[in-house]
Enzyme design. Structure first.
Site, PDB file in Angstrom:
ATOM      1  N   ARG A  64       0.836  -1.221   0.000  1.00  0.00           N
ATOM      2  CA  ARG A  64       0.000   0.000   0.000  1.00  0.00           C
ATOM      3  C   ARG A  64       0.866   1.265   0.000  1.00  0.00           C
ATOM      4  O   ARG A  64       0.510   2.273   0.608  1.00  0.00           O
ATOM      5  CB  ARG A  64      -0.971   0.016   1.197  1.00  0.00           C
TER       6      ARG A  64
ATOM      7  N   SER B 166     -10.861  -2.689   3.743  1.00  0.00           N
ATOM      8  CA  SER B 166     -10.115  -2.972   4.976  1.00  0.00           C
ATOM      9  C   SER B 166      -9.631  -1.654   5.571  1.00  0.00           C
ATOM     10  O   SER B 166      -8.977  -0.865   4.888  1.00  0.00           O
ATOM     11  CB  SER B 166      -8.892  -3.842   4.681  1.00  0.00           C
TER      12      SER B 166
ATOM     13  N   GLU C 219      -5.178   1.915   6.827  1.00  0.00           N
ATOM     14  CA  GLU C 219      -4.953   1.851   5.379  1.00  0.00           C
ATOM     15  C   GLU C 219      -5.800   2.924   4.691  1.00  0.00           C
ATOM     16  O   GLU C 219      -5.401   3.492   3.687  1.00  0.00           O
ATOM     17  CB  GLU C 219      -5.358   0.461   4.863  1.00  0.00           C
TER      18      GLU C 219
HETATM   19  C1  LIG Z   1     -15.635  -3.252  -0.638  1.00  0.00           C
HETATM   20  C2  LIG Z   1     -14.193  -2.805  -0.816  1.00  0.00           C
HETATM   21  C3  LIG Z   1     -13.209  -3.747  -1.078  1.00  0.00           C
HETATM   22  C4  LIG Z   1     -11.872  -3.355  -1.236  1.00  0.00           C
HETATM   23  N1  LIG Z   1     -10.936  -4.312  -1.485  1.00  0.00           N
HETATM   24  C5  LIG Z   1      -9.650  -3.941  -1.671  1.00  0.00           C
HETATM   25  C6  LIG Z   1      -8.642  -4.920  -1.954  1.00  0.00           C
HETATM   26  O1  LIG Z   1      -8.898  -6.108  -2.055  1.00  0.00           O
HETATM   27  N2  LIG Z   1      -7.367  -4.495  -2.113  1.00  0.00           N
HETATM   28  C7  LIG Z   1      -7.014  -3.170  -2.034  1.00  0.00           C
HETATM   29  O2  LIG Z   1      -5.833  -2.845  -2.216  1.00  0.00           O
HETATM   30  N3  LIG Z   1      -7.945  -2.226  -1.761  1.00  0.00           N
HETATM   31  C8  LIG Z   1      -9.244  -2.563  -1.594  1.00  0.00           C
HETATM   32  N4  LIG Z   1     -10.189  -1.608  -1.317  1.00  0.00           N
HETATM   33  C9  LIG Z   1      -9.774  -0.187  -1.177  1.00  0.00           C
HETATM   34  C10 LIG Z   1      -9.799   0.633  -2.495  1.00  0.00           C
HETATM   35  O3  LIG Z   1     -10.739   0.118  -3.411  1.00  0.00           O
HETATM   36  C11 LIG Z   1      -8.418   0.685  -3.142  1.00  0.00           C
HETATM   37  O4  LIG Z   1      -7.466   1.307  -2.300  1.00  0.00           O
HETATM   38  C12 LIG Z   1      -8.448   1.436  -4.491  1.00  0.00           C
HETATM   39  O5  LIG Z   1      -7.211   1.263  -5.155  1.00  0.00           O
HETATM   40  C13 LIG Z   1      -8.740   2.927  -4.338  1.00  0.00           C
HETATM   41  O6  LIG Z   1      -9.038   3.460  -5.616  1.00  0.00           O
HETATM   42  P1  LIG Z   1      -9.956   4.746  -5.766  1.00  0.00           P
HETATM   43  O7  LIG Z   1     -10.023   5.100  -7.216  1.00  0.00           O
HETATM   44  O8  LIG Z   1     -11.261   4.548  -5.107  1.00  0.00           O
HETATM   45  O9  LIG Z   1      -9.080   5.831  -4.988  1.00  0.00           O
HETATM   46  P2  LIG Z   1      -9.581   6.841  -3.857  1.00  0.00           P
HETATM   47  O10 LIG Z   1     -10.137   6.081  -2.720  1.00  0.00           O
HETATM   48  O11 LIG Z   1     -10.430   7.887  -4.468  1.00  0.00           O
HETATM   49  O12 LIG Z   1      -8.189   7.506  -3.425  1.00  0.00           O
HETATM   50  C14 LIG Z   1      -7.257   6.748  -2.674  1.00  0.00           C
HETATM   51  C15 LIG Z   1      -5.917   7.510  -2.665  1.00  0.00           C
HETATM   52  O13 LIG Z   1      -5.372   7.509  -3.972  1.00  0.00           O
HETATM   53  C16 LIG Z   1      -5.141   8.842  -4.445  1.00  0.00           C
HETATM   54  N5  LIG Z   1      -5.467   8.850  -5.877  1.00  0.00           N
HETATM   55  C17 LIG Z   1      -6.635   8.495  -6.472  1.00  0.00           C
HETATM   56  N6  LIG Z   1      -6.542   8.619  -7.817  1.00  0.00           N
HETATM   57  C18 LIG Z   1      -5.274   9.061  -8.065  1.00  0.00           C
HETATM   58  C19 LIG Z   1      -4.578   9.420  -9.255  1.00  0.00           C
HETATM   59  N7  LIG Z   1      -5.145   9.360 -10.477  1.00  0.00           N
HETATM   60  N8  LIG Z   1      -3.290   9.870  -9.141  1.00  0.00           N
HETATM   61  C20 LIG Z   1      -2.684   9.970  -7.911  1.00  0.00           C
HETATM   62  N9  LIG Z   1      -3.304   9.661  -6.750  1.00  0.00           N
HETATM   63  C21 LIG Z   1      -4.598   9.217  -6.815  1.00  0.00           C
HETATM   64  C22 LIG Z   1      -6.103   9.712  -3.635  1.00  0.00           C
HETATM   65  O14 LIG Z   1      -5.658  11.062  -3.539  1.00  0.00           O
HETATM   66  C23 LIG Z   1      -6.076   8.986  -2.270  1.00  0.00           C
HETATM   67  O15 LIG Z   1      -4.938   9.365  -1.548  1.00  0.00           O
HETATM   68  C24 LIG Z   1     -11.528  -1.976  -1.161  1.00  0.00           C
HETATM   69  C25 LIG Z   1     -12.528  -1.027  -0.910  1.00  0.00           C
HETATM   70  C26 LIG Z   1     -13.852  -1.426  -0.758  1.00  0.00           C
HETATM   71  C27 LIG Z   1     -14.917  -0.382  -0.529  1.00  0.00           C
END
Ligand SMILES: Cc1cc2nc3c(=O)[nH]c(=O)nc-3n(C[C@H](O)[C@H](O)[C@H](O)COP(=O)(O)OP(=O)(O)OC[C@H]3O[C@@H](n4cnc5c(N)ncnc54)[C@H](O)[C@@H]3O)c2cc1C
Length: 304
Positions: A174, A223, A293
């Protein structure tokens, strides 16, 4: 109450920014007060221009993908949220690689790569965020991490865009050099392999495991805690008898104790109180410090 000049506000409006948008509508936790301005990325040149307007006008900026790893403040955000959760162009397949826009859904992309006869993304397929969010978080599941297939990343940094070759050693659990505010991911290039015939079945298996083990029927941010070395956060929380523990609308999931779910009307305050209680209990009873996280954003919280 923000104090931005009329010029700044008019410039945001000219680019189609929306005003007073609930963060609860932009995050999977369904929590958070209003963001003063929200602008959705539609092309890279406009992104650079909107960032320049914000900088000139002294407006703080936060970047969201699909908001699936975010706990937003009840007080909202008095700055500009840039939302990058839609593709600006379709994936481009060249040989065994695919070049894809940061706003693309990771799950949609995984399905498309399999449909195009490739494998490599199956275990990432159920992660509900964007490609950009996955690069920023080095998202992973079931032993896979995006860094294993990420070859190059197109970023915007200090107003200039460039492609960077990925050094997997710079990405950890992460942890990534491709994250806001240092860099904005615009596109990513992923290395795939020809399908061995089992990709679709493996993807379905991962989806089924998620449905069975995760409380996806409730709003959450996945998580809450990182996996501490040698342990599983969910197991530690369960062993401390905290499964089902509820503060306000926030509850430790009965299905997966590593998740906090929004049972309805949960606030950032409820979730923060529950996180603090979990951390204190697990430290006291098991001697392990759980680190978050999920990322916090908004007024009155330490932006992470
Ligand atoms: C039901 C559920 C299950 C999940 N399972 C997993 C899993 O199995 N594994 C896992 O790793 N995560 C999991 N997650 C967490 C999440 O989906 C991941 O961390 C995902 O990668 C976040 O992507 P996002 O587009 O929603 O980013 P956001 O939540 O919108 O942002 C997360 C971070 O990334 C930064 N960010 C977003 N886009 C960019 C970009 N284009 N450039 C630079 N920085 C950026 C943001 O500023 C922030 O700091 C889960 C979440 C949920 C709700």
């Amino acid at each position: 109450m923000n104090t931005y000049t009329v010029t700044t506000i008019e410039q945001f409006r000219a680019y189609g920014a929306k005003e007073n948008v609930p963060l609860s509508e932009l995050t999977s936790f369904r929590i958070g007060g209003n963001a003063a301005f929200v602008w959705e990325v539609n092309d890279y040149r406009s992104l650079a221009a909107v960032l320049a307007i914000a900088e000139e006008g002294g407006v703080p900026v936060y970047l969201l993908g699909k908001g699936t790893n975010i706990l937003a403040s009840d007080a909202g955000y008095s700055g500009l949220v840039i939302r990058f959760d839609r593709p600006t162009h379709a994936p481009v397949f060249v040989g065994n690689t695919v070049r894809v826009c940061a706003g693309t859904s990771l799950t949609q992309l995984a399905k498309e790569t399999v449909a195009q006869g490739f494998m490599g993304m199956e275990r990432l397929s159920g992660i509900p965020g964007t490609v950009g969010g996955a690069c920023a978080m080095n998202a992973g599941a079931y032993g896979a991490e995006i860094k294993q297939i990420l070859s190059r990343v197109h970023v915007l940094e200090n107003g200039t865009d460039r492609w960077i070759d990925v050094n997997p050693d710079e990405m950890g659990y992460r942890k990534s050099p491709f994250s806001f505010p240092q860099r904005i991911v615009l596109e990513a290039e992923l290395r795939l392999l020809p399908d061995d015939g089992g990709a679709a079945a493996r993807m379905q298996d991962c989806t089924a495991r998620r449905r069975e083990k995760q409380p996806i029927e409730y709003p959450s941010a996945g998580s809450v805690f990182k996996r501490p070395e040698g342990y599983f956060a969910g197991a530690l929380i369960e062993q401390c008898g905290l499964k089902g523990r509820q503060i306000g609308g926030a509850q430790v999931s009965e299905k997966h104790a590593g998740f906090i779910i929004n049972r309805g009307g949960a606030t950032e305050n409820d979730v923060s109180a529950l996180i603090a209680e979990i951390q204190a209990t697990v430290t006291a009873e098991r001697g392990v410090r759980l680190e978050c996280e999920i990322k916090r954003m908004g007024d009155g919280v330490c932006i992470s």
